[in-house]
Motif scaffolding. Structure first.
Motif, PDB file in Angstrom:
ATOM      1  N   ILE A  74     -45.109  94.169  17.247  1.00  0.00           N
ATOM      2  CA  ILE A  74     -44.273  93.328  16.394  1.00  0.00           C
ATOM      3  C   ILE A  74     -43.810  94.091  15.152  1.00  0.00           C
ATOM      4  O   ILE A  74     -44.585  94.799  14.513  1.00  0.00           O
ATOM      5  N   GLY A  75     -42.535  93.916  14.822  1.00  0.00           N
ATOM      6  CA  GLY A  75     -41.982  94.450  13.591  1.00  0.00           C
ATOM      7  C   GLY A  75     -41.348  93.322  12.796  1.00  0.00           C
ATOM      8  O   GLY A  75     -40.974  92.286  13.352  1.00  0.00           O
ATOM      9  N   LEU A  76     -41.218  93.491  11.500  1.00  0.00           N
ATOM     10  CA  LEU A  76     -40.607  92.474  10.639  1.00  0.00           C
ATOM     11  C   LEU A  76     -39.619  93.131   9.690  1.00  0.00           C
ATOM     12  O   LEU A  76     -39.951  94.080   8.987  1.00  0.00           O
ATOM     13  N   ALA A  77     -38.379  92.617   9.685  1.00  0.00           N
ATOM     14  CA  ALA A  77     -37.397  93.049   8.691  1.00  0.00           C
ATOM     15  C   ALA A  77     -37.775  92.400   7.370  1.00  0.00           C
ATOM     16  O   ALA A  77     -37.631  91.195   7.199  1.00  0.00           O
ATOM     17  N   LEU A  78     -38.292  93.194   6.455  1.00  0.00           N
ATOM     18  CA  LEU A  78     -38.873  92.671   5.215  1.00  0.00           C
ATOM     19  C   LEU A  78     -38.029  93.080   4.017  1.00  0.00           C
ATOM     20  O   LEU A  78     -37.999  94.251   3.635  1.00  0.00           O
ATOM     21  N   SER A  79     -37.335  92.112   3.432  1.00  0.00           N
ATOM     22  CA  SER A  79     -36.545  92.408   2.242  1.00  0.00           C
ATOM     23  C   SER A  79     -37.353  92.199   0.971  1.00  0.00           C
ATOM     24  O   SER A  79     -36.952  92.636  -0.105  1.00  0.00           O
ATOM     25  N   GLY A  80     -38.480  91.489   1.087  1.00  0.00           N
ATOM     26  CA  GLY A  80     -39.254  91.153  -0.095  1.00  0.00           C
ATOM     27  C   GLY A  80     -38.831  89.838  -0.700  1.00  0.00           C
ATOM     28  O   GLY A  80     -39.434  89.359  -1.666  1.00  0.00           O
ATOM     29  N   GLY A  81     -37.778  89.220  -0.131  1.00  0.00           N
ATOM     30  CA  GLY A  81     -37.320  87.921  -0.603  1.00  0.00           C
ATOM     31  C   GLY A  81     -38.189  86.800  -0.064  1.00  0.00           C
ATOM     32  O   GLY A  81     -39.146  87.021   0.696  1.00  0.00           O
ATOM     33  N   LEU A  82     -37.846  85.584  -0.436  1.00  0.00           N
ATOM     34  CA  LEU A  82     -38.670  84.426  -0.088  1.00  0.00           C
ATOM     35  C   LEU A  82     -38.884  84.287   1.411  1.00  0.00           C
ATOM     36  O   LEU A  82     -40.014  84.094   1.882  1.00  0.00           O
ATOM     37  N   ASP A  83     -37.813  84.383   2.187  1.00  0.00           N
ATOM     38  CA  ASP A  83     -37.892  84.082   3.619  1.00  0.00           C
ATOM     39  C   ASP A  83     -38.768  85.071   4.376  1.00  0.00           C
ATOM     40  O   ASP A  83     -39.702  84.688   5.092  1.00  0.00           O
ATOM     41  N   TYR A 114     -39.749  95.468  -3.814  1.00  0.00           N
ATOM     42  CA  TYR A 114     -40.413  94.203  -3.482  1.00  0.00           C
ATOM     43  C   TYR A 114     -41.070  94.264  -2.115  1.00  0.00           C
ATOM     44  O   TYR A 114     -42.217  93.844  -1.932  1.00  0.00           O
ATOM     45  N   ALA A 115     -40.337  94.772  -1.128  1.00  0.00           N
ATOM     46  CA  ALA A 115     -40.877  94.826   0.231  1.00  0.00           C
ATOM     47  C   ALA A 115     -42.077  95.761   0.309  1.00  0.00           C
ATOM     48  O   ALA A 115     -43.078  95.465   0.973  1.00  0.00           O
ATOM     49  N   GLN A 116     -42.001  96.880  -0.374  1.00  0.00           N
ATOM     50  CA  GLN A 116     -43.111  97.831  -0.369  1.00  0.00           C
ATOM     51  C   GLN A 116     -44.368  97.203  -0.971  1.00  0.00           C
ATOM     52  O   GLN A 116     -45.476  97.376  -0.447  1.00  0.00           O
ATOM     53  N   ASN A 117     -44.196  96.442  -2.040  1.00  0.00           N
ATOM     54  CA  ASN A 117     -45.341  95.788  -2.672  1.00  0.00           C
ATOM     55  C   ASN A 117     -45.951  94.720  -1.761  1.00  0.00           C
ATOM     56  O   ASN A 117     -47.181  94.592  -1.668  1.00  0.00           O
TER      57      ASN A 117
END
Length: 269
Positions: A74-83, A114-117
């Motif tokens: 599994i992978g996740l596109a992570l922007s660091g935003g709420l969703d 944000y995503a890295q954190n």
């Protein structure tokens, strides 16, 4: 291209929340689900609604995870935003740190930090793909083909991530982009609320809002002039068609209904 249109004139997409039945010599489209807005007095506190929404999200993610085969990665596109942050948190609760996260953008952009954190807190691997400022144009043709005419920096993630992520690393990529439409639509803040100042009617404001992230001069460059005028005329017709099916009366809900069906139908409904 919105609603049930595709890039091929004689081919239509199955409407969201619908099924097709073949009855001998004809095909019948039947709608089994649509968004329903309750516009009466609230039946609980904001905390009650937030808790119920969180529970529904967790159940949805749990069901999706249970549908996967044991060896799928599994992978996740992570922007660091709420969703995407919500999805990341629930995924970690379900499967632990056994998934990878991905982000893209210009170097030192907010998404990266944000995503890295978030990935660091969850203890999951994080990968970042730098893009140039004009990455929409770089991926325009391929994105246009894959999304049947939807094109913005949101939709470009489809091609950016799949072109960069090695297929041996993950089998399934989750995404939380555009989830804000469901929360009440950040899209409403620009050009919809207070539409009377700039537009003749509400539907015209919605039509103009479709291309907010992509100016019309850029859209026009993708098509021949005679094709562009046809597309522009077609989209306002589709705005009217979508809104006519909405049972909500409040403008915020009507705009939300439109954007969910226009922007999200290919991905979520």
């Amino acid at each position: 291209v919105i609603d049930d249109g595709t890039l091929i004139r004689s081919v239509k997409a199955v409407p969201s929340g619908s099924i097709l039945e073949f009855n001998g010599d004809k095909i019948v489209t039947k709608k089994y689900w649509d968004l329903v807005y309750y516009e009466g007095p609230a039946q609980g506190s904001i905390d009650d609604y937030a808790a119920e929404l969180n529970w529904l999200l967790r159940q949805g993610i749990k069901r999706s995870v249970n549908c996967l085969e044991p060896k799928q990665k599994i992978g996740l596109a992570l922007s660091g935003g709420l969703d995407s942050r919500i999805i990341a948190g629930h995924l970690a609760e379900e499967i632990g740190p056994n998934f990878k996260t991905y982000a893209y953008g210009r170097k030192k952009c907010p998404d990266f930090f944000y995503a890295q954190n978030v990935a660091h807190v969850l203890g999951v691997p994080f990968y970042f793909y730098p893009t140039k400022g004009e990455y929409i144009a770089d991926y325009a043709y391929e994105t246009l083909m894959l999304t049947e005419g939807l094109l913005s920096h949101f939709d470009s993630q489809v091609t950016i991530l799949t072109n960069n992520i090695n297929s041996t690393d993950v089998n399934v990529i989750w995404t939380g982009f555009l989830g804000d439409v469901f929360w009440g639509a950040s899209f409403l803040n620009w050009g919809v609320f207070g539409w009377e100042k700039n537009y003749r009617d509400f539907n015209e404001a919605l039509h103009n809002r479709i291309g907010f992230y992509m100016p019309k001069y850029f859209q026009k460059e993708l098509f021949l002039p005679e094709i562009w005028s046809e597309i522009d005329r077609y989209t306002i017709e589709q705005v009217n068609k979508i809104i006519s099916a909405c049972q909500a009366t409040l403008e915020g809900n009507r705009a939300d209904y439109f954007f969910v069906h226009a922007r999200m139908s290919h991905f979520a409904l």
